[in-house]
Scaffold this active site. Structure first.
Site, PDB file in Angstrom:
ATOM      1  N   HIS A  85      20.564 -19.648  34.889  1.00  0.00           N
ATOM      2  CA  HIS A  85      21.952 -19.345  35.239  1.00  0.00           C
ATOM      3  C   HIS A  85      22.550 -20.624  35.801  1.00  0.00           C
ATOM      4  CE1 HIS A  85      21.911 -14.664  35.603  1.00  0.00           C
ATOM      5  NE2 HIS A  85      21.394 -15.091  34.474  1.00  0.00           N
ATOM      6  N   TYR A 140      29.097 -12.207  43.101  1.00  0.00           N
ATOM      7  CA  TYR A 140      29.106 -11.889  44.538  1.00  0.00           C
ATOM      8  C   TYR A 140      30.545 -11.522  44.893  1.00  0.00           C
ATOM      9  CZ  TYR A 140      24.485 -14.094  45.095  1.00  0.00           C
ATOM     10  OH  TYR A 140      23.150 -14.405  45.017  1.00  0.00           O
ATOM     11  N   PRO A 148      19.250 -11.134  52.252  1.00  0.00           N
ATOM     12  CA  PRO A 148      19.047 -11.442  50.826  1.00  0.00           C
ATOM     13  C   PRO A 148      20.202 -12.175  50.144  1.00  0.00           C
ATOM     14  CG  PRO A 148      19.515  -9.116  51.118  1.00  0.00           C
ATOM     15  CD  PRO A 148      19.413  -9.704  52.491  1.00  0.00           C
ATOM     16  N   LYS A 164      17.011 -16.490  49.063  1.00  0.00           N
ATOM     17  CA  LYS A 164      16.163 -17.608  49.495  1.00  0.00           C
ATOM     18  C   LYS A 164      14.720 -17.203  49.843  1.00  0.00           C
ATOM     19  CE  LYS A 164      18.522 -21.412  49.283  1.00  0.00           C
ATOM     20  NZ  LYS A 164      18.552 -21.498  47.825  1.00  0.00           N
ATOM     21  N   TYR A 189      22.400 -23.269  47.196  1.00  0.00           N
ATOM     22  CA  TYR A 189      21.944 -22.141  46.369  1.00  0.00           C
ATOM     23  C   TYR A 189      20.832 -22.586  45.420  1.00  0.00           C
ATOM     24  CZ  TYR A 189      22.450 -17.599  43.996  1.00  0.00           C
ATOM     25  OH  TYR A 189      22.221 -16.343  43.491  1.00  0.00           O
TER      26      TYR A 189
HETATM   27  C1  PHB Z   1      18.456  -9.692  42.932  1.00  0.00           C
HETATM   28  O1  PHB Z   1      18.583  -9.862  41.716  1.00  0.00           O
HETATM   29  O2  PHB Z   1      17.758  -8.783  43.393  1.00  0.00           O
HETATM   30  C2  PHB Z   1      19.192 -10.596  43.861  1.00  0.00           C
HETATM   31  C3  PHB Z   1      19.904 -11.674  43.348  1.00  0.00           C
HETATM   32  C4  PHB Z   1      20.597 -12.503  44.210  1.00  0.00           C
HETATM   33  C5  PHB Z   1      20.590 -12.259  45.572  1.00  0.00           C
HETATM   34  C6  PHB Z   1      19.874 -11.207  46.085  1.00  0.00           C
HETATM   35  C7  PHB Z   1      19.171 -10.362  45.225  1.00  0.00           C
HETATM   36  O3  PHB Z   1      21.312 -13.069  46.387  1.00  0.00           O
END
Ligand code: PHB
Length: 402
Positions: A78, A207, A299, A303, A391
């Site tokens: 990605h 997000y 989450p 990380k 990130y």
């Molecule tokens: C997930 O795919 O579970 C996931 C992806 C990004 C995040 C947290 C969880 O920031």
């Protein structure tokens, strides 16, 4: 009465998740033997749904050290993420800004690859044990004592013992309170996480910040998606029908650009609580902590797993030096090296969380300020680059200098 079986090993590892197994793998490559034990069965660990984003360095670690190249075949690079607020999407172009990507590859698959690699190498990894305790951490012969899956009493005697036993670590509590510093932050919200059978709603992760709260649209495969929305930590999953969940998710991502989610059957729903937590130091005598045993992050930004793999990398190097030279003082270099990355990740995870969630009790000022912050990040190259760099992950070498 059962006789106790004894095993000698240079390193004894409590915890066979990604941190423990990666460490065992890296030690093996350095010619150092280890025994790993875990209270969970291999199937239990495989069935735990965890996050799904790997930094490029984590991918390189898996591939270059020979764990597996499955991530390159089945994972998906990605090159950015989308931040949505005010109902409008803003792409953060990782590749263009910092020349790096992240990889969508679930933690479960990282575990499967690591467990398979350890098995191929004939490693001593014991899943499904009971009553694990550690002894004599300050002495010459630290030990892991446990009952194995067949009911036999076992003792692993080692030179170095590693606590990679997750956020509810018992190893951590072996550090006397007077010497242990714990730093933590609680959040007044949790994530409601679902798995659903649906196609992708967007090419990359989304997000979303909205007046109704945060939402994250992630993926697992072409046909299975992972999504989350901010909820109360005491939210009752049974109070949420599929319809109600979809309505809430759609409301949090909707906007003038007409973006909407592709819906499908919801196959898993869980409330995930989280906190920011750090334990210092990560060494006590001959015991060292790695991964969630030493630190957890919210989450947002994914990380946790990447930090666990970074700990394993540094720890393998430090242990190799200690084993080769017999100089246990080098163990003192581990905690500061690991922690310099940990605190950057703590800041990043806290920052992403507080920037994107709605904060109970926030004033109008707080809400407008949050939108100002999001505009600064998405509206300037410097702001976007700051997010992209964090990130995609900081280079391993940077941890030496801090
Ligand atoms: C997930 O795919 O579970 C996931 C992806 C990004 C995040 C947290 C969880 O920031």
């Amino acid at each position: 009465m059962n006789r106790t079986s004894r095993t000698r090993s240079t390193v004894g590892i409590v915890g066979g998740g990604p941190a423990g197994l990666m460490l065992s793998h890296l030690l093996h490559r350095a010619g150092i033997d280890s025994v790993t034990v875990d209270n969970r069965t291999r199937a239990e660990i495989e069935q735990t749904v965890r996050a799904g984003i790997l930094e490029s360095d984590s991918v390189r670690l898996l591939v270059d050290t020979g764990v597996s190249d499955r991530v390159l075949r089945e994972g998906h690079p990605h090159d950015g993420i989308e931040l949505r607020f005010g109902g409008v999407g803003h792409r953060i172009d990782f590749k263009g800004l910092v020349g790096e990507s992240t990889w969508l590859y679930p933690q479960t698959d990282v575990f499967i690859d690591l467990a398979a690699a350890r098995q191929r190498a004939g490693a001593d990894v014991r899943f499904g044990v009971r009553g694990t305790r550690v002894e004599d951490l300050l002495g010459e012969r630290p030990r892991i004592c446990f009952t194995d899956s067949s009911g036999a009493e076992q003792v692993v005697e080692c030179d170095y013992l590693v606590g990679a036993d997750g956020s509810r670590s018992t190893c951590r509590h072996e550090i006397p309170e007077a010497q242990r510093r714990q730093f933590s932050r609680e959040y007044p919200f949790a994530w409601f996480g679902i798995l659903c059978e649906a196609p992708h709603s967007a090419p990359e992760l989304v997000y979303a910040h909205s007046d109704r709260g945060f939402a994250l649209i992630s993926q697992r495969s072409e046909t299975v998606q992972r999504m989350y929305f901010q909820c109360d930590p005491d939210e009752d999953v049974d109070a949420w029908s599929d319809d109600r969940i979809w309505q809430e998710l759609q409301a949090r991502v909707s906007g003038p650009d007409g973006f909407s989610l592709k819906e499908g059957a919801i196959t898993d729903r869980t409330v995930l609580r989280f906190r920011s937590f750090v334990c210092e130091p990560m060494r006590h005598g001959n015991m060292l902590l790695a991964g969630d045993a030493a630190h957890t992050v919210p989450p947002t930004g994914a990380k946790g797993l990447n930090l666990a793999l970074a700990d394993a990398t540094v720890l393998a190097e430090v242990l190799e030096r200690a084993v080769r030279t017999g100089d246990k003082d080098v163990l003192d270099t581990y905690s500061p090296r690991a922690q310099s990355r940990v605190w950057k990740a703590q800041h990043f995870s806290y920052w992403m969380t507080s920037m994107l969630h709605t904060i109970p009790g926030a004033t109008d000022f707080d809400r407008r300020r949050q939108l100002g912050e999001l505009s600064m990040v998405t509206g300037s190259e410097a702001g976007s680059r700051f997010l992209a760099e964090a990130y995609t992950g900081w280079p391993q070498t940077a941890s030496r200098r801090g």
